[in-house]
Enzyme design. Structure first.
Site, short mmCIF file in Angstrom:
data_model
loop_
_atom_site.label_atom_id
_atom_site.label_comp_id
_atom_site.label_asym_id
_atom_site.label_seq_id
_atom_site.Cartn_x
_atom_site.Cartn_y
_atom_site.Cartn_z
N GLN A 1 -5.77 5.50 1.54
CA GLN A 1 -5.09 4.21 1.47
C GLN A 1 -3.62 4.41 1.13
OE1 GLN A 1 -7.39 0.79 0.10
NE2 GLN A 1 -5.74 0.31 -1.31
N CYS A 2 -3.26 4.36 -0.13
CA CYS A 2 -1.84 4.42 -0.48
C CYS A 2 -1.21 5.79 -0.20
CB CYS A 2 -1.65 4.02 -1.93
SG CYS A 2 -2.12 2.30 -2.22
N CYS A 3 -1.99 6.86 -0.38
CA CYS A 3 -1.44 8.20 -0.12
C CYS A 3 -1.23 8.42 1.37
CB CYS A 3 -2.35 9.27 -0.71
SG CYS A 3 -2.47 9.22 -2.50
N THR B 1 1.56 6.16 2.75
CA THR B 1 2.87 6.66 2.35
C THR B 1 3.27 7.87 3.20
OG1 THR B 1 2.66 5.84 0.09
CG2 THR B 1 4.20 7.66 0.45
N HIS C 1 0.82 -1.21 0.00
CA HIS C 1 0.00 0.00 0.00
C HIS C 1 0.86 1.26 0.00
CE1 HIS C 1 -3.75 -2.06 0.24
NE2 HIS C 1 -3.47 -2.64 1.39
#
Length: 200
Positions: free
Chosen positions: A116-118, A121, A87
């Protein structure tokens, strides 16, 4: 070069998901392009990240052709394009090494999906010691069905379900979780110095 723009998962895979028709930011590609243009003008690094699920048979399976930048986006020569299978953009790539070697300490994060991924990160980047600007209006997400909802429902059924988490609430929750802890919440206008719709 002490800053970098990290563009996460703005890829054609999402156009192959029916629920993407209800995404929060139809202007995402334009917003990302504004950030990319400003980063290039400032001689900041632009890093493109794509998500891949090899062998899955779904929209993120590279064999199906969707693991590429959305139409309207283009990496320039010298701009790294990384492919991740987690992710966050760090765990399964050499992103941390790439940034560290260049002496980069500040990141602007944009892309898909907001929560999610943002968000993941941004959290990892902060824990690794980077200063993070989370550019919410250059992210996008879609409504999230309730965990107990049947998997085969239509988009209309998902949107009609009062248990579905709407995009406004998703985005607000992400900003509450990140602000003051993992990132500074920023806008495209703040980072580019140009309000939306100005200058073409």
């Amino acid at each position: 070069m002490s800053s970098a723009l990290i563009v996460i998962d703005v890829q054609e895979s999402f156009h192959r998901r029916e629920l993407w028709s209800a995404n929060s930011n139809p202007d995402l590609v334009d917003q990302v392009n504004r950030l990319v243009g400003a980063a290039r003008a400032a001689d900041d690094l632009v890093v493109w990240v794509l998500h891949s699920e090899p062998g899955s048979g779904g929209p993120f399976d590279p064999a199906h052709g969707g693991v590429r930048l959305m139409d309207g986006l283009q990496a320039h020569e010298g701009e790294p394009t990384l492919t991740k299978t987690s992710h966050n953009a760090f765990t399964t790539t050499n992103l941390q090494q790439l940034l560290t070697v260049r002496g980069i300490r500040r990141l602007a994060v944009c892309g898909i999906r907001t929560e999610q991924c943002c968000e993941t990160t941004a959290r990892i980047a902060s824990d690794l010691g980077f200063e993070v600007d989370f550019v919410t209006d250059a992210t996008a997400t879609n409504p999230i069905p309730h965990r107990d909802a049947p998997a085969d429902r239509t988009v209309a059924e998902i949107l009609a379900d009062p248990r579905t988490l709407g995009t406004d609430e998703i985005i607000a929750r992400t900003e509450y979780a990140l602000a003051g802890r993992f990132a500074t919440i920023r806008t495209v206008a703040e980072l580019t110095g140009v309000p939306a719709g100005v200058g073409g």
